[in-house]
Write an enzyme that holds these catalytic residues in place. Structure first.
Site, PDB file in Angstrom:
ATOM      1  N   SER A  65     -43.656  21.322 -64.955  1.00  0.00           N
ATOM      2  CA  SER A  65     -44.424  20.607 -65.887  1.00  0.00           C
ATOM      3  C   SER A  65     -45.374  20.819 -65.989  1.00  0.00           C
ATOM      4  O   SER A  65     -46.072  19.958 -66.763  1.00  0.00           O
ATOM      5  CB  SER A  65     -43.574  18.817 -66.388  1.00  0.00           C
ATOM      6  OG  SER A  65     -44.185  18.942 -64.831  1.00  0.00           O
ATOM      7  N   GLU A 103     -30.929  17.801 -66.493  1.00  0.00           N
ATOM      8  CA  GLU A 103     -32.133  17.916 -67.699  1.00  0.00           C
ATOM      9  C   GLU A 103     -31.075  17.845 -68.940  1.00  0.00           C
ATOM     10  O   GLU A 103     -30.176  18.832 -69.543  1.00  0.00           O
ATOM     11  CB  GLU A 103     -33.323  18.445 -68.034  1.00  0.00           C
ATOM     12  CG  GLU A 103     -34.078  18.396 -68.761  1.00  0.00           C
ATOM     13  CD  GLU A 103     -35.068  18.775 -68.200  1.00  0.00           C
ATOM     14  OE1 GLU A 103     -35.304  19.192 -67.454  1.00  0.00           O
ATOM     15  OE2 GLU A 103     -36.194  18.557 -69.766  1.00  0.00           O
TER      16      GLU A 103
END
Ligand code: KIV
Length: 256
Positions: free
Chosen positions: A38, A174
């Protein structure tokens, strides 16, 4: 590599870190710290995680290592670094040797089973990542919550079962609907760490900058615990004004 066994008595607390200074803070309150890819979005401002290269994750991982005393340190394998068994092993060993992390994480289910098995057989601790897979997403608008129908649900449950068999020590789940998260936890033999996957998981992970409020727009699953953008903005505004009107530097800031 020493095998990881996460104690599953209480909820497992996880966050990301990209440098020593944030790592020092989160290490005090987390069980696991992730140097996530990320990084590409939350640090470098790119539109996906696919822009992160092996050298980037290693550079940030080395900095994070300096701030970690007690947490399990996991590092993401960037997009394109585990296309086959040999590449995966070579790149995972490079990450581990250079960063001295405890484990690596890679995305995928049934499609990466052989790679995970190979890494585990070679004594590498692997964290899985199923559900929404950011490395498959090319731009922010492609993010989509999964588990809406039976086909999607069955696929993700099969992903879990196959990577568990391959030997992952934990799994990030996720962006899935709550009823699927419940089924995943029910079928799990290892701790499930949720991000946008309800409170039913064994633990939670968020991107640090998201929960600190650095960005205006964040996904629904993020709770902002601070308004970093506003606070930094106010501080910079005060500094700017002080410089302009001659209020900074003060006597305290001057060498005499
Ligand atoms: O890259 C990342 O930061 C991640 C977590 C948010 C799970 O994979």
């Amino acid at each position: 590599m020493k095998k990881i066994k996460i104690k599953n008595k209480k909820k497992i607390v996880c966050l990301t870190a990209y440098n020593k200074f944030t790592a020092e803070i989160v290490d005090n309150y987390c069980d696991l710290v992730l140097v996530g890819d990320s990084l590409g979005m939350a640090y470098y401002g790119n539109s996906s995680t696919r822009s992160v290269h092996l050298d980037d994750i290693i550079r940030h991982g080395k900095s994070v290592r300096k701030g970690i005393k007690k947490s399990i340190l996991v590092v993401d394998m960037p997009f394109g670094t585990y296309r086959n068994k040999n590449d995966a092993k070579k790149n995972a060993l490079k990450i581990i040797k250079e960063i001295k992390c405890d484990a690596i994480k890679l995305e995928g289910g049934s499609n990466v089973v052989k790679i995970i098995s190979h890494l585990v057989k070679n004594n590498i601790n692997v964290m899985g990542h199923i559900g929404l897979l950011p490395q498959k997403v090319k731009s922010k608008k492609d993010y989509k919550i999964l588990g809406k129908d039976k086909i999607e649900q069955t696929k993700i449950i099969n992903d879990l079962i196959s990577i568990q068999k391959a030997g992952v020590f934990s799994v990030v789940l996720e962006g899935v609907k709550e009823d699927l998260a419940k089924k995943i936890v029910k079928n799990s033999t290892v701790p499930i760490i949720g991000i946008g996957a309800s409170k039913n998981c064994h633990g939670q992970i968020l991107v640090l900058e998201d929960m600190l409020g650095l960005f205006d727009k964040v996904p629904k699953f993020v709770k902002k615990y601070f308004n970093l953008k506003k606070e930094v903005s106010n501080a910079v505004k005060r500094y700017s004004k002080d410089v302009i009107i001659g209020k900074f530097p003060t006597n305290k800031n001057i060498y005499r």
